[in-house]
Scaffold this motif. Structure first.
Motif, PDB file in Angstrom:
ATOM      1  N   GLY A  45      17.270  70.701  54.058  1.00 46.99           N
ATOM      2  CA  GLY A  45      16.272  71.007  53.032  1.00 46.99           C
ATOM      3  C   GLY A  45      16.553  70.337  51.705  1.00 46.99           C
ATOM      4  O   GLY A  45      17.592  69.694  51.498  1.00 46.99           O
ATOM      5  N   ASN A  46      15.587  70.520  50.779  1.00 47.66           N
ATOM      6  CA  ASN A  46      15.656  69.766  49.520  1.00 47.66           C
ATOM      7  C   ASN A  46      16.588  70.369  48.482  1.00 47.66           C
ATOM      8  O   ASN A  46      16.876  69.752  47.470  1.00 47.66           O
ATOM      9  N   LYS A  47      17.093  71.600  48.755  1.00 43.99           N
ATOM     10  CA  LYS A  47      18.053  72.169  47.787  1.00 43.99           C
ATOM     11  C   LYS A  47      19.445  71.680  48.166  1.00 43.99           C
ATOM     12  O   LYS A  47      20.304  72.447  48.631  1.00 43.99           O
ATOM     13  N   SER A  48      19.651  70.391  47.993  1.00 50.60           N
ATOM     14  CA  SER A  48      20.913  69.789  48.422  1.00 50.60           C
ATOM     15  C   SER A  48      21.279  68.618  47.506  1.00 50.60           C
ATOM     16  O   SER A  48      20.404  67.967  46.950  1.00 50.60           O
ATOM     17  N   VAL A  49      22.575  68.402  47.379  1.00 54.66           N
ATOM     18  CA  VAL A  49      23.071  67.225  46.652  1.00 54.66           C
ATOM     19  C   VAL A  49      23.847  66.390  47.656  1.00 54.66           C
ATOM     20  O   VAL A  49      24.789  66.896  48.282  1.00 54.66           O
ATOM     21  N   PHE A  50      23.462  65.145  47.830  1.00 58.96           N
ATOM     22  CA  PHE A  50      24.164  64.262  48.762  1.00 58.96           C
ATOM     23  C   PHE A  50      25.219  63.443  48.022  1.00 58.96           C
ATOM     24  O   PHE A  50      24.937  62.846  46.989  1.00 58.96           O
ATOM     25  N   VAL A  51      26.429  63.465  48.580  1.00 51.69           N
ATOM     26  CA  VAL A  51      27.531  62.674  48.027  1.00 51.69           C
ATOM     27  C   VAL A  51      27.856  61.625  49.083  1.00 51.69           C
ATOM     28  O   VAL A  51      28.312  61.948  50.177  1.00 51.69           O
ATOM     29  N   LEU A  59      22.360  52.120  51.121  1.00 49.55           N
ATOM     30  CA  LEU A  59      21.152  51.323  50.886  1.00 49.55           C
ATOM     31  C   LEU A  59      19.893  52.191  50.824  1.00 49.55           C
ATOM     32  O   LEU A  59      18.821  51.707  50.454  1.00 49.55           O
ATOM     33  N   LEU A  60      20.029  53.463  51.193  1.00 50.00           N
ATOM     34  CA  LEU A  60      18.870  54.366  51.073  1.00 50.00           C
ATOM     35  C   LEU A  60      18.472  54.530  49.609  1.00 50.00           C
ATOM     36  O   LEU A  60      17.327  54.821  49.296  1.00 50.00           O
ATOM     37  N   SER A  61      19.439  54.384  48.720  1.00 49.43           N
ATOM     38  CA  SER A  61      19.170  54.624  47.301  1.00 49.43           C
ATOM     39  C   SER A  61      19.244  53.336  46.512  1.00 49.43           C
ATOM     40  O   SER A  61      20.284  52.700  46.445  1.00 49.43           O
ATOM     41  N   VAL A  62      18.112  52.958  45.966  1.00 49.31           N
ATOM     42  CA  VAL A  62      18.075  51.799  45.082  1.00 49.31           C
ATOM     43  C   VAL A  62      17.657  52.349  43.729  1.00 49.31           C
ATOM     44  O   VAL A  62      16.512  52.744  43.543  1.00 49.31           O
ATOM     45  N   TYR A  63      18.627  52.434  42.820  1.00 49.18           N
ATOM     46  CA  TYR A  63      18.420  53.106  41.535  1.00 49.18           C
ATOM     47  C   TYR A  63      17.103  52.701  40.878  1.00 49.18           C
ATOM     48  O   TYR A  63      16.819  51.510  40.833  1.00 49.18           O
ATOM     49  N   PRO A  64      16.294  53.607  40.418  1.00 44.36           N
ATOM     50  CA  PRO A  64      16.475  55.050  40.345  1.00 44.36           C
ATOM     51  C   PRO A  64      15.792  55.811  41.486  1.00 44.36           C
ATOM     52  O   PRO A  64      15.465  56.971  41.334  1.00 44.36           O
ATOM     53  N   PHE A  65      15.575  55.158  42.641  1.00 50.29           N
ATOM     54  CA  PHE A  65      14.829  55.820  43.722  1.00 50.29           C
ATOM     55  C   PHE A  65      15.735  56.209  44.875  1.00 50.29           C
ATOM     56  O   PHE A  65      16.693  55.493  45.186  1.00 50.29           O
ATOM     57  N   SER A  71      19.302  65.540  44.671  1.00 46.34           N
ATOM     58  CA  SER A  71      20.145  64.561  43.973  1.00 46.34           C
ATOM     59  C   SER A  71      21.048  63.791  44.923  1.00 46.34           C
ATOM     60  O   SER A  71      21.275  64.181  46.066  1.00 46.34           O
ATOM     61  N   TRP A  72      21.574  62.717  44.404  1.00 47.16           N
ATOM     62  CA  TRP A  72      22.348  61.752  45.182  1.00 47.16           C
ATOM     63  C   TRP A  72      23.480  61.236  44.306  1.00 47.16           C
ATOM     64  O   TRP A  72      23.265  60.844  43.168  1.00 47.16           O
ATOM     65  N   GLN A 107      23.169  73.082  48.431  1.00 43.75           N
ATOM     66  CA  GLN A 107      24.134  72.730  49.469  1.00 43.75           C
ATOM     67  C   GLN A 107      24.765  71.380  49.084  1.00 43.75           C
ATOM     68  O   GLN A 107      24.020  70.431  48.806  1.00 43.75           O
ATOM     69  N   VAL A 108      26.089  71.321  49.084  1.00 45.82           N
ATOM     70  CA  VAL A 108      26.749  70.046  48.773  1.00 45.82           C
ATOM     71  C   VAL A 108      27.054  69.338  50.097  1.00 45.82           C
ATOM     72  O   VAL A 108      27.767  69.874  50.950  1.00 45.82           O
ATOM     73  N   VAL A 109      26.473  68.150  50.268  1.00 50.54           N
ATOM     74  CA  VAL A 109      26.558  67.438  51.547  1.00 50.54           C
ATOM     75  C   VAL A 109      27.246  66.087  51.364  1.00 50.54           C
ATOM     76  O   VAL A 109      26.783  65.255  50.575  1.00 50.54           O
ATOM     77  N   VAL A 110      28.334  65.884  52.086  1.00 50.42           N
ATOM     78  CA  VAL A 110      28.964  64.554  52.101  1.00 50.42           C
ATOM     79  C   VAL A 110      28.332  63.765  53.242  1.00 50.42           C
ATOM     80  O   VAL A 110      28.169  64.283  54.353  1.00 50.42           O
TER      81      VAL A 110
END
Ligand SMILES: Cc1ncc(C[n+]2csc(CCOP(=O)(O)OP(=O)(O)O)c2C)c(N)n1
Ligand code: SF4
Length: 308
Positions: A45-51, A59-65, A71-72, A107-110
């Motif tokens: 779910g969306n209540k998560s921070v990916f580390v 490559l999924l994240s190309v700042y700022p997207f 969060s990421w 949720q903190v997700v590595v």
């Protein structure tokens, strides 16, 4: 003792029919890591921070997207669990100081590949487990350093060809048993999953989300360029990994290991190997019966050694 709960995922029709992860990512077509992540994220779910440690998924994240709703955070390869500690501490302090309500907790997700999970990041992971850090670790295991051209990693299987194991016998080493290494730390939960087995995968992430403490899901992630096969075969390769017994689906909980899908009539490993160019040298220019048998024997010994 973890509480026994009944899963809401009994069959394919119970799985989410819309997806949270944004589309149009730069992953390769047929990426087994993305296949697993897409399904896992629906339930995290969306209540998560990916580390995320350096690797393909960076490559999924190309700042700022990012295709994530939350969060990421990007870390060096060895440091994702240390990054997760910082994020968890920050969330706890914000809640304690009432700058955030407990309902808003995340949720903190590595998220890392096998290069980080089995090798470079293992020391930081062990430390995080020792501190009983409340985090979920997702390892997409494509059995090599995929992002830099599939050099061998500590997760590479015996006999597979990689960019750094090109000889007639492929990689001479053996895949490290990350499941057992984690279980030896006595964490809250450890499980293996496969994107081509979505109901089993959904049940495991559902269970992991009800727990606190260190939790790991290792997703075997077929990788078309790294394993050298046609992208349309990703689901087939994943299913064969399970049907041949190469990738046992199991979980560790309360000190016990339980196999969640047992291939009663295991197919010969050859059916799995033959689909992948990284094993072509086992069959051409002539059959390497000895090496094929070595791989089959190892799988047979595993299943013979466990009490089903
Ligand atoms: C300390 C360090 N060494 C090397 C690299 C270069 N590097 C970036 S991604 C990567 C591969 C990571 O492999 P893995 O963790 O298996 O993830 P995958 O690439 O397969 O997604 C490497 C070696 C790095 N970022 N940091
Ligand atoms: S190299 Fe493999 S793991 Fe990396 S994006 Fe491509 S298919 Fe996925």
């Amino acid at each position: 003792m973890a509480e026994q709960t009944v899963s809401i995922y009994r069959s394919m029709k119970d799985l989410p029919s819309t997806h949270l992860l944004g589309t149009g990512t730069p992953m390769c077509s047929g990426c087994g890591g993305l296949e697993a992540l897409n399904q896992l994220y629906d339930i995290i779910g969306n209540k998560s921070v990916f580390v995320n440690a350096a690797g393909c998924m960076t490559l999924l994240s190309v700042y700022p997207f990012t295709p994530f709703r939350g969060s990421w955070l990007y870390t060096a390869m060895a440091s994702a669990p240390a990054g997760a500690q910082g994020v968890r501490d920050a969330l706890d302090i914000l809640i304690q100081k009432q700058r955030m309500s407990a309902d808003e907790d995340m949720q903190v997700v590595v998220l890392t590949g096998d290069g980080a999970a089995y090798g470079m990041g293992l020391s930081a992971t062990s430390g995080a487990m020792e501190r009983n850090l409340d985090f979920l670790y997702i390892c997409y295991d494509n059995e090599g350093y995929g992002n830099t051209g599939q050099q061998f990693s500590a997760a590479t299987p015996h006999g597979a060809k990689t960019a750094t194991s090109k000889g007639p016998r492929g990689y001479p080493g053996f895949k490290k048993d990350l499941f057992a290494i984690w279980a030896a730390h006595n964490p809250a939960y450890v499980a293996t999953v496969e994107g081509a087995e979505p109901v089993d995968l959904a049940r495991k992430i559902e269970k992991a989300m009800t727990m606190k403490g260190p939790r790991l899901l290792i997703a075997l992630s077929p990788c078309p360029p790294g394993w050298d096969y046609d992208p349309k075969e990703t689901v087939n390769v994943g299913k064969l990994a399970v049907k041949t017994g190469v990738w046992p689906l199991k979980e560790y909980i309360d000190g016990r290991v339980v196999h969640t899908k047992i291939p009663r009539e295991r197919k010969p490993v050859e059916e799995y190997l033959k689909l992948q160019g990284r094993y072509k040298h086992l069959f051409e220019p002539q059959r390497n019966e000895k090496l094929i048998n070595e791989i089959q024997d190892k799988v047979d010994r595993y299943w013979d050694s466990i009490d089903l």
